[in-house]
Every structure is written in structure tokens, then in C-alpha cells.
Scaffold this motif. Structure first.
Motif, PDB file in Angstrom:
ATOM      1  N   TYR A 269       0.935  -1.106  -0.057  1.00  0.00           N
ATOM      2  CA  TYR A 269       0.149   0.045   0.122  1.00  0.00           C
ATOM      3  C   TYR A 269       0.783   1.170  -0.180  1.00  0.00           C
ATOM      4  N   SER A 270       0.355   2.328  -0.467  1.00  0.00           N
ATOM      5  CA  SER A 270       0.837   3.632  -0.397  1.00  0.00           C
ATOM      6  C   SER A 270      -0.055   4.828   0.049  1.00  0.00           C
ATOM      7  N   TYR A 271       0.406   5.994   0.621  1.00  0.00           N
ATOM      8  CA  TYR A 271      -0.386   7.014   0.694  1.00  0.00           C
ATOM      9  C   TYR A 271       0.627   8.327   0.873  1.00  0.00           C
ATOM     10  N   LYS A 272       0.006   9.404   0.513  1.00  0.00           N
ATOM     11  CA  LYS A 272       0.818  10.679   0.654  1.00  0.00           C
ATOM     12  C   LYS A 272       0.612  11.439   1.829  1.00  0.00           C
ATOM     13  N   THR A 273       1.690  12.007   2.447  1.00  0.00           N
ATOM     14  CA  THR A 273       1.476  12.788   3.580  1.00  0.00           C
ATOM     15  C   THR A 273       2.383  14.042   3.463  1.00  0.00           C
ATOM     16  N   ASN A 274       2.440  15.383   4.317  1.00  0.00           N
ATOM     17  CA  ASN A 274       2.887  16.447   4.084  1.00  0.00           C
ATOM     18  C   ASN A 274       4.636  16.017   4.082  1.00  0.00           C
ATOM     19  N   SER A 275       4.860  14.970   4.645  1.00  0.00           N
ATOM     20  CA  SER A 275       6.312  14.721   4.389  1.00  0.00           C
ATOM     21  C   SER A 275       6.791  13.753   3.344  1.00  0.00           C
ATOM     22  N   GLY A 276       5.947  13.355   2.489  1.00  0.00           N
ATOM     23  CA  GLY A 276       6.083  12.633   1.519  1.00  0.00           C
ATOM     24  C   GLY A 276       5.191  11.364   1.278  1.00  0.00           C
ATOM     25  N   THR A 277       5.664  10.346   0.501  1.00  0.00           N
ATOM     26  CA  THR A 277       5.017   9.342   0.391  1.00  0.00           C
ATOM     27  C   THR A 277       5.215   8.067   1.357  1.00  0.00           C
ATOM     28  N   VAL A 278       4.422   7.497   1.933  1.00  0.00           N
ATOM     29  CA  VAL A 278       4.557   6.320   2.838  1.00  0.00           C
ATOM     30  C   VAL A 278       4.204   5.035   2.091  1.00  0.00           C
ATOM     31  N   CYS A 279       4.917   4.057   2.261  1.00  0.00           N
ATOM     32  CA  CYS A 279       4.781   2.636   1.684  1.00  0.00           C
ATOM     33  C   CYS A 279       4.759   1.751   2.752  1.00  0.00           C
ATOM     34  N   TYR A 280       3.794   0.800   2.715  1.00  0.00           N
ATOM     35  CA  TYR A 280       3.994  -0.274   3.687  1.00  0.00           C
ATOM     36  C   TYR A 280       3.416  -1.570   3.299  1.00  0.00           C
ATOM     37  N   VAL A 281       3.703  -2.789   3.827  1.00  0.00           N
ATOM     38  CA  VAL A 281       3.027  -3.943   3.697  1.00  0.00           C
ATOM     39  C   VAL A 281       2.366  -4.370   4.768  1.00  0.00           C
ATOM     40  N   LEU A 282       1.390  -5.327   4.580  1.00  0.00           N
ATOM     41  CA  LEU A 282       0.583  -5.661   5.864  1.00  0.00           C
ATOM     42  C   LEU A 282      -0.131  -6.838   5.660  1.00  0.00           C
ATOM     43  N   SER A 283      -0.260  -7.494   6.655  1.00  0.00           N
ATOM     44  CA  SER A 283      -0.789  -8.944   6.737  1.00  0.00           C
ATOM     45  C   SER A 283      -1.769  -8.959   7.949  1.00  0.00           C
TER      46      SER A 283
END
Length: 167
Positions: free
Chosen positions: A37-51
Motif C-alpha cells: 500500500y501507499s499514501y501521501k503525507t505532508n512529509s512525502g509518500t509512505v509505503c507499507y506492507v500488511l498482513s
């Protein structure tokens, strides 16, 4: 089941402030038991994996929504940070134990989440997840209930590879 859990994880991340001033996360791709997954913040893009766990013990307890997340936040200089997210408050000053095959890692707790106690061990935990077969996460709730969660590691390497270029 996984889609509902993912939506819940997003809501938990938003509520915990982990996604401050963020847009809604976008699923990049699903890799067996792990989603990227990814999303945008004021600090830039954040990506993560999740289970989500394949097994929750004790079976007769309401665990709430449980997740294991590894995030990549280049704008904050954070690379592959593992986090256990529980659907309940964890016992204050307790530890969460993560076992991957025969390797053990200790996490400290705060409220409903846990992070690797020694940040220098984060790369070793992620490497063990990439080569391991299954992972068990053991925790103690604020009520004193011992819990254990089993996760499949199938798809973790591909999911992590998908977010390695997160910018």
C-alpha cells in the motif's frame, strides 16, 4: 475478510496518527498473504506492507483487528520499520515476542502497538521474514491475557520488493 481487515488497518493507522495529514491509502498489489500500500503525507509518500494472522489464540477471546505492518517512509528517513498492531490495549511495560522459524525478536509496547526494541535489529527481523516460513507474535493484553498470532510469510518478499522504490 482481507479487504475488510485492510480498511480497518487504514482506520487504525489514521486514528493513531501514523497517517497524519494523509490521503487515503491505495492498494498497490496483493502478494498472497501480504498486501502492498501507499499514501501521501505532508512529509512525502509512505509505503507499507500488511498482513493479518492466519490463527489467533486463545480462540475464545475477542482479539479485535490484528495486523503486522512494515513501513517505508523515505521522507522521514525510515526504512522497513516493523510494527505489530493489536485490536486491544497491550499490558504496560510488557514485551511482544516475534518468532520466525528459530529466530526470536523482542518488541516494546505502547498502547495497542509494538515496535522492535533494538532498532538495529529491524533489518534482521525483515530478513528473517523474507526467508522464513511462518511467524508467531506473542503478546499480553492489558487484562493479562496471553495471546499468540500466526502469520504466513508467503508473499512478503514480493510485497517488500514492490515498495523498495517508495518515493
Amino acid at each position: 475478510m482481507f479487504a475488510r481487515s485492510t480498511v480497518t488497518a487504514v482506520a487504525i493507522l489514521l486514528a493513531s496518527g501514523s497517517i497524519a495529514a494523509a490521503q487515503s491509502p491505495t492498494r498497490i498489489e496483493q502478494f498472497k498473504a501480504w498486501g502492498a500500500y501507499s499514501y501521501k503525507t505532508n512529509s512525502g509518500t509512505v509505503c507499507y506492507v500488511l498482513s493479518v494472522p492466519t490463527d489467533k489464540q486463545p480462540a475464545a477471546v475477542n482479539h479485535g483487528d490484528i495486523f503486522f505492518v512494515i513501513s517505508q517512509r523515505p521522507g522521514q528517513n525510515i526504512s522497513y520499520e516493523p510494527q505489530a498492531m493489536m485490536g486491544y490495549a497491550l499490558k504496560e511495560n510488557s514485551k511482544v515476542n516475534v518468532t520466525i522459524d528459530n529466530k526470536n525478536f523482542v518488541m516494546f509496547v505502547k498502547d495497542t502497538s509494538a515496535w522492535v526494541e533494538n532498532a538495529a535489529e529491524e533489518p534482521a527481523l525483515v530478513a528473517a521474514m523474507k526467508t522464513g516460513h511462518s511467524m508467531t507474535v506473542k503478546a499480553t493484553s492489558a487484562r493479562g491475557t496471553g495471546t499468540a498470532y500466526t502469520y504466513s510469510l508467503s508473499g512478503i518478499s514480493a510485497a517488500l520488493k514492490k515498495i523498495e522504490g517508495c518515493k
